[in-house]
Design a protein around this motif. Structure first.
Motif, PDB file in Angstrom:
ATOM      1  N   ARG A  41       0.823  -1.212   0.000  1.00 40.27           N
ATOM      2  CA  ARG A  41       0.000   0.000   0.000  1.00 40.27           C
ATOM      3  C   ARG A  41       0.855   1.260   0.000  1.00 40.27           C
ATOM      4  NH1 ARG A  41      -2.941  -3.344  -1.529  1.00 40.27           N
ATOM      5  NH2 ARG A  41      -4.873  -4.000  -0.589  1.00 40.27           N
ATOM      6  N   ASN A  42       2.165   1.078  -0.202  1.00 44.72           N
ATOM      7  CA  ASN A  42       3.111   2.193  -0.268  1.00 44.72           C
ATOM      8  C   ASN A  42       3.064   3.077   0.966  1.00 44.72           C
ATOM      9  OD1 ASN A  42       4.170   1.504  -2.851  1.00 44.72           O
ATOM     10  ND2 ASN A  42       2.290   2.318  -3.759  1.00 44.72           N
ATOM     11  N   CYS A  43       2.996   2.454   2.124  1.00 44.91           N
ATOM     12  CA  CYS A  43       3.007   3.205   3.373  1.00 44.91           C
ATOM     13  C   CYS A  43       4.335   3.954   3.504  1.00 44.91           C
ATOM     14  CB  CYS A  43       2.831   2.262   4.564  1.00 44.91           C
ATOM     15  SG  CYS A  43       1.204   1.501   4.630  1.00 44.91           S
ATOM     16  N   ASP A  44       4.284   5.123   4.145  1.00 47.04           N
ATOM     17  CA  ASP A  44       5.493   5.912   4.348  1.00 47.04           C
ATOM     18  C   ASP A  44       6.475   5.187   5.264  1.00 47.04           C
ATOM     19  OD1 ASP A  44       4.509   8.009   2.774  1.00 47.04           O
ATOM     20  OD2 ASP A  44       3.560   8.974   4.501  1.00 47.04           O
ATOM     21  N   ALA A  45       5.946   4.511   6.262  1.00 43.33           N
ATOM     22  CA  ALA A  45       6.768   3.775   7.225  1.00 43.33           C
ATOM     23  C   ALA A  45       5.863   2.801   7.966  1.00 43.33           C
ATOM     24  CB  ALA A  45       7.445   4.719   8.206  1.00 43.33           C
ATOM     25  N   LEU A  46       6.473   1.813   8.608  1.00 41.08           N
ATOM     26  CA  LEU A  46       5.724   0.843   9.399  1.00 41.08           C
ATOM     27  C   LEU A  46       6.242   0.845  10.827  1.00 41.08           C
ATOM     28  CD1 LEU A  46       5.758  -2.256   6.998  1.00 41.08           C
ATOM     29  CD2 LEU A  46       4.099  -0.392   7.078  1.00 41.08           C
ATOM     30  N   ILE A  47       5.321   0.772  11.764  1.00 38.73           N
ATOM     31  CA  ILE A  47       5.648   0.554  13.168  1.00 38.73           C
ATOM     32  C   ILE A  47       5.033  -0.797  13.494  1.00 38.73           C
ATOM     33  CG2 ILE A  47       5.382   1.359  15.535  1.00 38.73           C
ATOM     34  CD1 ILE A  47       4.840   4.179  14.353  1.00 38.73           C
ATOM     35  N   VAL A  48       5.857  -1.776  13.818  1.00 39.47           N
ATOM     36  CA  VAL A  48       5.341  -3.130  13.985  1.00 39.47           C
ATOM     37  C   VAL A  48       5.701  -3.720  15.336  1.00 39.47           C
ATOM     38  CG1 VAL A  48       5.357  -3.588  11.488  1.00 39.47           C
ATOM     39  CG2 VAL A  48       7.311  -4.246  12.854  1.00 39.47           C
ATOM     40  N   HIS A  49       4.796  -4.548  15.813  1.00 43.71           N
ATOM     41  CA  HIS A  49       5.035  -5.348  17.012  1.00 43.71           C
ATOM     42  C   HIS A  49       4.836  -6.791  16.569  1.00 43.71           C
ATOM     43  CE1 HIS A  49       3.903  -7.417  20.755  1.00 43.71           C
ATOM     44  NE2 HIS A  49       4.878  -6.680  21.236  1.00 43.71           N
ATOM     45  N   VAL A  50       5.925  -7.509  16.403  1.00 41.91           N
ATOM     46  CA  VAL A  50       5.858  -8.890  15.935  1.00 41.91           C
ATOM     47  C   VAL A  50       6.585  -9.787  16.922  1.00 41.91           C
ATOM     48  CG1 VAL A  50       5.573  -8.394  13.472  1.00 41.91           C
ATOM     49  CG2 VAL A  50       7.861  -8.490  14.426  1.00 41.91           C
ATOM     50  N   GLU A  51       5.980 -10.912  17.215  1.00 38.66           N
ATOM     51  CA  GLU A  51       6.596 -11.878  18.112  1.00 38.66           C
ATOM     52  C   GLU A  51       6.780 -13.229  17.443  1.00 38.66           C
ATOM     53  OE1 GLU A  51       4.002 -11.692  21.540  1.00 38.66           O
ATOM     54  OE2 GLU A  51       5.333 -10.247  22.487  1.00 38.66           O
ATOM     55  N   GLY A  52       6.016 -13.483  16.393  1.00 34.04           N
ATOM     56  CA  GLY A  52       6.097 -14.766  15.720  1.00 34.04           C
ATOM     57  C   GLY A  52       7.265 -14.874  14.758  1.00 34.04           C
ATOM     58  N   LEU A  53       7.662 -13.752  14.168  1.00 31.28           N
ATOM     59  CA  LEU A  53       8.738 -13.760  13.179  1.00 31.28           C
ATOM     60  C   LEU A  53      10.104 -13.878  13.849  1.00 31.28           C
ATOM     61  CD1 LEU A  53       7.564 -10.970  10.707  1.00 31.28           C
ATOM     62  CD2 LEU A  53       7.699 -13.418  10.255  1.00 31.28           C
ATOM     63  N   SER A  54      10.977 -14.638  13.212  1.00 33.11           N
ATOM     64  CA  SER A  54      12.351 -14.765  13.710  1.00 33.11           C
ATOM     65  C   SER A  54      13.124 -13.492  13.376  1.00 33.11           C
ATOM     66  CB  SER A  54      13.041 -15.959  13.056  1.00 33.11           C
ATOM     67  OG  SER A  54      13.245 -15.701  11.674  1.00 33.11           O
ATOM     68  N   ASP A  55      14.241 -13.304  14.053  1.00 29.58           N
ATOM     69  CA  ASP A  55      15.090 -12.148  13.770  1.00 29.58           C
ATOM     70  C   ASP A  55      15.524 -12.130  12.309  1.00 29.58           C
ATOM     71  OD1 ASP A  55      14.799 -11.556  16.447  1.00 29.58           O
ATOM     72  OD2 ASP A  55      16.916 -11.851  16.963  1.00 29.58           O
ATOM     73  N   SER A  56      15.877 -13.290  11.757  1.00 30.19           N
ATOM     74  CA  SER A  56      16.324 -13.332  10.351  1.00 30.19           C
ATOM     75  C   SER A  56      15.183 -12.975   9.403  1.00 30.19           C
ATOM     76  CB  SER A  56      16.932 -14.689  10.008  1.00 30.19           C
ATOM     77  OG  SER A  56      15.996 -15.726  10.216  1.00 30.19           O
ATOM     78  N   ASP A  57      13.957 -13.392   9.710  1.00 24.08           N
ATOM     79  CA  ASP A  57      12.804 -13.007   8.886  1.00 24.08           C
ATOM     80  C   ASP A  57      12.600 -11.499   8.919  1.00 24.08           C
ATOM     81  OD1 ASP A  57      12.170 -15.615   8.125  1.00 24.08           O
ATOM     82  OD2 ASP A  57      10.709 -15.889   9.745  1.00 24.08           O
ATOM     83  N   ILE A  58      12.753 -10.928  10.105  1.00 29.13           N
ATOM     84  CA  ILE A  58      12.564  -9.485  10.257  1.00 29.13           C
ATOM     85  C   ILE A  58      13.625  -8.729   9.475  1.00 29.13           C
ATOM     86  CG2 ILE A  58      12.746  -7.604  11.932  1.00 29.13           C
ATOM     87  CD1 ILE A  58      11.276  -9.500  13.923  1.00 29.13           C
ATOM     88  N   ILE A  59      14.856  -9.151   9.585  1.00 28.47           N
ATOM     89  CA  ILE A  59      15.936  -8.486   8.848  1.00 28.47           C
ATOM     90  C   ILE A  59      15.667  -8.557   7.347  1.00 28.47           C
ATOM     91  CG2 ILE A  59      18.399  -8.618   8.258  1.00 28.47           C
ATOM     92  CD1 ILE A  59      18.826  -9.421  11.259  1.00 28.47           C
ATOM     93  N   ALA A  60      15.194  -9.694   6.864  1.00 24.18           N
ATOM     94  CA  ALA A  60      14.881  -9.835   5.441  1.00 24.18           C
ATOM     95  C   ALA A  60      13.787  -8.863   5.007  1.00 24.18           C
ATOM     96  CB  ALA A  60      14.461 -11.274   5.132  1.00 24.18           C
ATOM     97  N   LEU A  61      12.837  -8.593   5.882  1.00 22.38           N
ATOM     98  CA  LEU A  61      11.737  -7.672   5.547  1.00 22.38           C
ATOM     99  C   LEU A  61      12.176  -6.217   5.488  1.00 22.38           C
ATOM    100  CD1 LEU A  61       8.905  -9.299   7.671  1.00 22.38           C
ATOM    101  CD2 LEU A  61       8.949  -9.124   5.164  1.00 22.38           C
ATOM    102  N   THR A  62      13.357  -5.917   6.008  1.00 15.57           N
ATOM    103  CA  THR A  62      13.839  -4.532   6.020  1.00 15.57           C
ATOM    104  C   THR A  62      14.720  -4.200   4.815  1.00 15.57           C
ATOM    105  OG1 THR A  62      15.818  -5.056   7.308  1.00 15.57           O
ATOM    106  CG2 THR A  62      13.811  -4.490   8.552  1.00 15.57           C
ATOM    107  N   GLN A  63      14.815  -5.091   3.867  1.00 10.59           N
ATOM    108  CA  GLN A  63      15.771  -4.926   2.775  1.00 10.59           C
ATOM    109  C   GLN A  63      15.303  -4.011   1.645  1.00 10.59           C
ATOM    110  OE1 GLN A  63      18.931  -6.074   3.299  1.00 10.59           O
ATOM    111  NE2 GLN A  63      17.974  -6.542   5.257  1.00 10.59           N
ATOM    112  N   ASP A  64      14.090  -3.452   1.728  1.00  9.29           N
ATOM    113  CA  ASP A  64      13.670  -2.514   0.698  1.00  9.29           C
ATOM    114  C   ASP A  64      13.644  -1.097   1.266  1.00  9.29           C
ATOM    115  OD1 ASP A  64      11.321  -2.282   2.149  1.00  9.29           O
ATOM    116  OD2 ASP A  64      10.167  -3.565   0.808  1.00  9.29           O
ATOM    117  N   ASP A  65      12.994  -0.185   0.569  1.00  6.15           N
ATOM    118  CA  ASP A  65      13.036   1.225   0.949  1.00  6.15           C
ATOM    119  C   ASP A  65      12.020   1.636   2.014  1.00  6.15           C
ATOM    120  OD1 ASP A  65      15.117   1.709  -0.807  1.00  6.15           O
ATOM    121  OD2 ASP A  65      13.776   2.186  -2.477  1.00  6.15           O
ATOM    122  N   THR A  66      11.104   0.752   2.392  1.00  2.00           N
ATOM    123  CA  THR A  66      10.094   1.117   3.392  1.00  2.00           C
ATOM    124  C   THR A  66      10.717   1.060   4.784  1.00  2.00           C
ATOM    125  OG1 THR A  66       8.359   0.138   2.017  1.00  2.00           O
ATOM    126  CG2 THR A  66       7.809   0.593   4.311  1.00  2.00           C
TER     127      THR A  66
END
Length: 177
Positions: A41-66
């Motif tokens: 949805r081309n959000c300007d930024a995300l503020i997330v509270h995630v407990e199910g995702l592993s640290d490596s999954d989270i790092i992978a999700l940060t690899q784009d410009d959002t």
């Protein structure tokens, strides 16, 4: 979280922004889908509270410009985007106050053991007990949910079992309500 979300929403509204919320209910796949949905949805930024995702999954999700900011997690590699509390210290201080007021039979209602913040707060509780040579007694421990009902259920369990205690520490404010 309700008060925090209200404050976030008020600040963003004041800046002319809107809040879109999705939940993953601590399930890794649902959390990932929610983040991907918000990114699409081309959000300007995300503020997330995630407990199910592993640290490596989270790092992978940060690899784009959002830009993504993580609440209640401290993740190596994206520390600058993490907002976290010292939960171990919080558990320690809550119990230490009771000890400093003369209590030695301290009942403890924790959050779900699967949650990192609950684990850390329990470690802090145990550290305070250990520093004062007070044994951790399983009959003074109840695993609940981070809700008012979780606190009520813990207290009811202690009373139903005739557990003797002089102080009660809950793992969060809502449980203590």
């Amino acid at each position: 979280f309700g008060q925090m979300m209200s404050a976030i929403e008020a600040e963003l509204r004041a800046a002319g922004k809107h809040v879109i919320i999705t939940t993953g209910h601590n399930e890794a796949e649902r959390e990932k889908e929610g983040i991907e949905f918000l990114k699409s949805r081309n959000c300007d930024a995300l503020i997330v509270h995630v407990e199910g995702l592993s640290d490596s999954d989270i790092i992978a999700l940060t690899q784009d410009d959002t830009p993504i900011y993580f609440m209640s997690r401290l993740i190596e590699g994206v520390k600058d985007n993490c907002i976290s509390l010292d939960n171990e210290l919080g558990g320690y201080l809550a119990t230490k106050i009771m000890i400093n007021n003369g209590h030695r039979k301290i009942a403890y209602i924790s959050g779900p053991k699967l949650k990192h913040d609950a684990q850390d707060r329990l470690l802090g509780h145990k550290r305070a007990l250990q520093e004062h040579d007070i044994p951790f007694e399983t009959e003074l421990f109840f695993e609940g949910e981070f809700t008012e009902t979780g606190g009520t259920n813990g207290l009811k369990s202690f009373l139903a079992h005739g557990t003797s205690f002089t102080a009660l520490v809950c793992a969060n404010d809502e449980m203590a309500s």
